[in-house]
Write a protein that holds these residues in place. Structure first.
Motif, PDB file in Angstrom:
ATOM      1  N   CYS A 195      35.847 -31.727  74.699  1.00 49.01           N
ATOM      2  CA  CYS A 195      35.205 -30.425  74.897  1.00 49.01           C
ATOM      3  C   CYS A 195      35.068 -30.239  76.402  1.00 49.01           C
ATOM      4  O   CYS A 195      34.970 -31.238  77.178  1.00 49.01           O
ATOM      5  CB  CYS A 195      33.803 -30.926  74.404  1.00 49.01           C
ATOM      6  SG  CYS A 195      33.469 -30.533  72.410  1.00 49.01           S
ATOM      7  N   SER A 211      40.165 -23.437  72.552  1.00 43.05           N
ATOM      8  CA  SER A 211      39.315 -22.725  71.655  1.00 43.05           C
ATOM      9  C   SER A 211      38.715 -21.610  72.318  1.00 43.05           C
ATOM     10  O   SER A 211      38.559 -21.819  73.767  1.00 43.05           O
ATOM     11  CB  SER A 211      38.485 -23.320  70.693  1.00 43.05           C
ATOM     12  OG  SER A 211      37.372 -24.067  71.709  1.00 43.05           O
ATOM     13  N   GLN A 232      36.720 -26.395  73.210  1.00 41.86           N
ATOM     14  CA  GLN A 232      37.349 -27.773  72.960  1.00 41.86           C
ATOM     15  C   GLN A 232      39.116 -27.474  73.404  1.00 41.86           C
ATOM     16  O   GLN A 232      39.433 -26.356  72.871  1.00 41.86           O
ATOM     17  CB  GLN A 232      37.254 -28.294  71.685  1.00 41.86           C
ATOM     18  CG  GLN A 232      37.678 -27.542  70.464  1.00 41.86           C
ATOM     19  CD  GLN A 232      37.458 -28.159  69.089  1.00 41.86           C
ATOM     20  OE1 GLN A 232      37.275 -29.390  69.198  1.00 41.86           O
ATOM     21  NE2 GLN A 232      37.296 -27.552  68.116  1.00 41.86           N
ATOM     22  N   SER A 264      28.003 -30.900  71.286  1.00 40.56           N
ATOM     23  CA  SER A 264      29.127 -30.515  70.702  1.00 40.56           C
ATOM     24  C   SER A 264      29.965 -31.255  69.902  1.00 40.56           C
ATOM     25  O   SER A 264      29.963 -32.469  70.212  1.00 40.56           O
ATOM     26  CB  SER A 264      29.882 -29.751  71.781  1.00 40.56           C
ATOM     27  OG  SER A 264      31.046 -29.162  70.985  1.00 40.56           O
ATOM     28  N   GLU A 265      30.540 -30.868  68.800  1.00 42.02           N
ATOM     29  CA  GLU A 265      31.277 -31.640  67.909  1.00 42.02           C
ATOM     30  C   GLU A 265      32.692 -31.389  68.236  1.00 42.02           C
ATOM     31  O   GLU A 265      33.216 -30.350  67.287  1.00 42.02           O
ATOM     32  CB  GLU A 265      30.826 -31.685  66.529  1.00 42.02           C
ATOM     33  CG  GLU A 265      29.184 -31.833  66.463  1.00 42.02           C
ATOM     34  CD  GLU A 265      28.605 -31.775  64.929  1.00 42.02           C
ATOM     35  OE1 GLU A 265      29.458 -31.232  64.155  1.00 42.02           O
ATOM     36  OE2 GLU A 265      27.533 -32.054  64.818  1.00 42.02           O
ATOM     37  N   ALA A 266      33.431 -32.157  68.727  1.00 45.80           N
ATOM     38  CA  ALA A 266      34.886 -31.880  68.969  1.00 45.80           C
ATOM     39  C   ALA A 266      35.682 -32.464  67.781  1.00 45.80           C
ATOM     40  O   ALA A 266      35.491 -33.600  67.239  1.00 45.80           O
ATOM     41  CB  ALA A 266      35.317 -32.607  70.313  1.00 45.80           C
ATOM     42  N   PRO A 306      34.042 -24.971  68.862  1.00 46.25           N
ATOM     43  CA  PRO A 306      33.196 -26.134  68.414  1.00 46.25           C
ATOM     44  C   PRO A 306      31.785 -25.850  68.039  1.00 46.25           C
ATOM     45  O   PRO A 306      31.164 -24.875  68.301  1.00 46.25           O
ATOM     46  CB  PRO A 306      33.080 -27.221  69.615  1.00 46.25           C
ATOM     47  CG  PRO A 306      33.511 -26.321  71.061  1.00 46.25           C
ATOM     48  CD  PRO A 306      34.263 -25.171  70.153  1.00 46.25           C
ATOM     49  N   ASN A 347      31.397 -34.999  74.505  1.00 54.51           N
ATOM     50  CA  ASN A 347      30.905 -34.309  73.474  1.00 54.51           C
ATOM     51  C   ASN A 347      29.290 -34.110  73.478  1.00 54.51           C
ATOM     52  O   ASN A 347      28.483 -33.439  72.763  1.00 54.51           O
ATOM     53  CB  ASN A 347      30.771 -35.114  72.008  1.00 54.51           C
ATOM     54  CG  ASN A 347      32.105 -35.091  71.546  1.00 54.51           C
ATOM     55  OD1 ASN A 347      33.038 -34.387  71.823  1.00 54.51           O
ATOM     56  ND2 ASN A 347      32.512 -35.971  70.481  1.00 54.51           N
ATOM     57  N   HIS A 404      40.675 -33.815  70.320  1.00 53.83           N
ATOM     58  CA  HIS A 404      40.264 -32.645  71.300  1.00 53.83           C
ATOM     59  C   HIS A 404      39.192 -33.043  72.203  1.00 53.83           C
ATOM     60  O   HIS A 404      38.566 -34.319  71.923  1.00 53.83           O
ATOM     61  CB  HIS A 404      39.807 -31.576  70.230  1.00 53.83           C
ATOM     62  CG  HIS A 404      40.870 -30.908  69.445  1.00 53.83           C
ATOM     63  ND1 HIS A 404      41.309 -31.601  68.612  1.00 53.83           N
ATOM     64  CD2 HIS A 404      41.171 -29.738  69.566  1.00 53.83           C
ATOM     65  CE1 HIS A 404      42.300 -30.861  67.867  1.00 53.83           C
ATOM     66  NE2 HIS A 404      42.346 -29.404  68.394  1.00 53.83           N
TER      67      HIS A 404
END
Length: 199
Positions: free
Chosen positions: A47, A90, A81, A39-41, A22, A63, A45
């Protein structure tokens, strides 16, 4: 023992791709304030936040992650994520969070008669606290420790016969005499003598 074989069955193996790491970033904060990491999931998904790159302990989910307990300086946290359907995760993204210090500073200074500081004029001995902003925008408390020493303007009327000696100088005529002295506290003081010399 027989050599009989069962019918052949098809086995379907599905390999799911791991999601990409992410995108994440952090605000800055002053010590004791809340710092927020974002954070940009991707859709579907979640995070997961970690204290280091290899830890299995999740410190937060979602997020964003906020904390008031990070130390002064730069702290690196990590986020990845996970696909909610497949469970695939990930790799982790490092997020650097910067916490700036708040200072408590003593500012000792000695002045004569008055002292100008931060557009304020002080004329009395004392300790004066002011909250100022540091270069990083964090409030810091500065205590001005100020002794005020005084200069003096003294006038003396004196009458003598024939001769008056002052500061190694002889005076035989009436006059107004002045001299600037420096006190033990390094403050200038003006002494004026109204001198009358009788013949």
């Amino acid at each position: 023992t027989t050599l009989c074989e069962s019918a052949v069955s098809n086995v379907v193996i599905t390999v799911n791709a791991n999601p990409i790491a992410p995108v994440a970033y952090a605000d800055t904060a002053c010590h004791g304030e809340t710092i927020i990491l974002i954070s940009e999931a991707a859709a579907g998904h979640t995070c997961y936040w970690y204290a280091d790159e290899t830890s299995t302990t999740v410190i937060a989910t979602g997020n964003s992650f906020s904390s008031t307990e990070l130390s002064v300086g730069e702290t690196t946290l990590f986020v990845n994520q996970k696909n909610n359907e497949t469970g695939c995760q990930s790799t982790r993204t490092a997020v650097n969070a910067m916490v700036y210090p708040i200072y408590a500073v003593d500012y000792p200074v000695t002045a004569c008669d008055s002292f100008v500081w931060n557009n304020e004029t002080f004329k009395s001995t004392g300790n004066y606290e002011r909250t100022l902003s540091s270069i990083n925008g964090c409030d810091s408390v500065v205590t001005l420790q100020l002794p005020i020493n005084h200069s003096y303007d003294i006038t003396i009327d004196t009458t003598v016969c024939d001769l008056f000696v002052w500061n190694d100088q002889e005076y035989r005529e009436s006059d107004v005499l002045t001299h600037l002295y420096t006190s033990a506290q390094q403050c200038d003081s003006l002494v004026t003598i109204n001198l009358t010399v009788l013949k």
